[in-house]
Design an enzyme around this catalytic site. Sequence first.
Site, short mmCIF file in Angstrom:
data_model
loop_
_atom_site.label_atom_id
_atom_site.label_comp_id
_atom_site.label_asym_id
_atom_site.label_seq_id
_atom_site.Cartn_x
_atom_site.Cartn_y
_atom_site.Cartn_z
CE1 TYR A 185 -3.49 2.73 1.33
CE2 TYR A 185 -2.00 3.03 3.19
CZ TYR A 185 -3.10 3.44 2.47
OH TYR A 185 -3.82 4.55 2.89
CB ALA A 188 0.50 1.32 -4.42
CB CYS A 239 -10.43 -3.57 15.47
SG CYS A 239 -9.98 -4.18 13.85
N GLY A 255 1.83 -6.88 21.05
CA GLY A 255 2.09 -6.14 22.28
C GLY A 255 1.50 -4.73 22.33
N GLY A 256 0.95 -4.24 21.23
CA GLY A 256 0.32 -2.91 21.24
C GLY A 256 1.30 -1.78 21.51
CB SER A 338 4.02 2.76 10.80
OG SER A 338 3.80 2.63 9.41
#
Length: 389
Positions: A185, A188, A239, A255-256, A338
């Site tokens: 993504y 592109a 979510c 692990g967030g 990221s």
Amino acid sequence: SPAATARLDLDGNPVEPLTICMIGAGGFIGSHLCEKLMAETRHVVLAVDVYCDKIRHLVDPAPPHLAGRISFHRLNIKNDSRLEGLIKMADLTINLAAICTPADYNTRPLDTIYSNFIDALPVVKYCSENSKRLIHFSTCEVYGKTIGSFLPKDHPLRKEPEFYVLKEDESPCIFGPIVKQRWSYACAKQLIERLIFAEGAENGLEFTIVRPFNWIGPRMDFIPGVDGPSEGVPRVLACFSNNLLRREPLKLVDGGQSQRTFVYIKDAIEAVVLMIENPARANGHIFNVGNPNNEVTVRELAQMMTEVYANVSGEAPLDEPMIDVSSSQFYGEGYDDSDKRIPDMTIINKQLGWNPKTPLKDLLETTLTYQHKTYKEAVRRQMSQASVS
Ligand code: NAD
Ligand code: UDP
């Protein structure tokens, strides 16, 4: 109203009503932009999308006071010859159309690349050939990972802004290897940005590129099993909303620990309206649009959403409100992330005088109040049907 009749740009000149071809107008950002333009300006919108559920209140049918101001054109820009005519009819084209949910990047990489690059090509071409202005939606994800993420974990330089702040005209784009299809993504989007920039440089295309940093609010994505597929995986706001509505633990991927800055959709839309109405200040620029003051880890976001939802719904939180999942379990192979996204705001500040306003806590209250009101009953019904069958 007087506000709708006499609008001035940032230099004090009157803004003439424009005709805007808005591609992807039926999505999250498009729906808010349509609402804002209808409520506060006299611009005319040609709304293009494959579906219109999120703008039905504006187009099906248009309410009498909006007669002649907005029309819906159901078409897929992949293969519809009406696209060029609509772009020719407009003064300005805004392209929002994209596959832009991370769960798709590694599982449907071809669709992702076609949607974000190939399908955008004719839009750029028609704008360039017909000398029409283009505002194209890219993403903060073109920055990829921060430079600091490659330093050892406790290295002091990680705290220095030049190792993490993302600047439009200076920061590199840092993606993982090809096997990490997550980056299909971002790559592109990067290539379409370069193509648009080159059309500006070589052929004089008047363009503005927008890099949204996690815009969130009502109508974002879908609640699986209610207004989207049961197995679908939307972006994190939806979510976590879905988990809260169903009283299940929020799932923390790996692990967030990733960090994000979230901006309220209504703040961000004001930046887009400034771009629309101030072409001399916006043309030729790439703009970060985000809220650097609203940074949290995904784990902190989950905690805040759990607390805010308890207040909004009056339901006590679960004893164990979160669980850890691996990215390969949650997204499948090829996922990557990221690490941190702090937008530099210098350019948008200087060109358009824009600043985000809404603190994270406030925007979560508004948004989760909307989620609860809109979905709680439908989720309850769907869960009781599922338990019967
Ligand atoms: P969205 O999925 O809600 O909206 C995209 C819309 O485009 C959808 O309504 C979809 O039906 C439409 N569309 C897709 N392909 C199409 C096609 N071939 N023909 C016609 N319509 C088509 O997503 P959004 O959050 O509103 O994002 C809009 C843009 O902003 C995207 O380009 C996205 O990459 C970018 N962006 C958004 C965010 C964010 O924080 N929301 C962050 C980064 C980038
Ligand atoms: N994430 C998570 N649990 C979820 C959904 C997402 O931990 O149920 C994480 C995801 O791994 C990423 C962050 O939340 O680190 C933001 O994901 P989102 O899909 O909103 O998009 P992104 O910001 O990565 O483009």
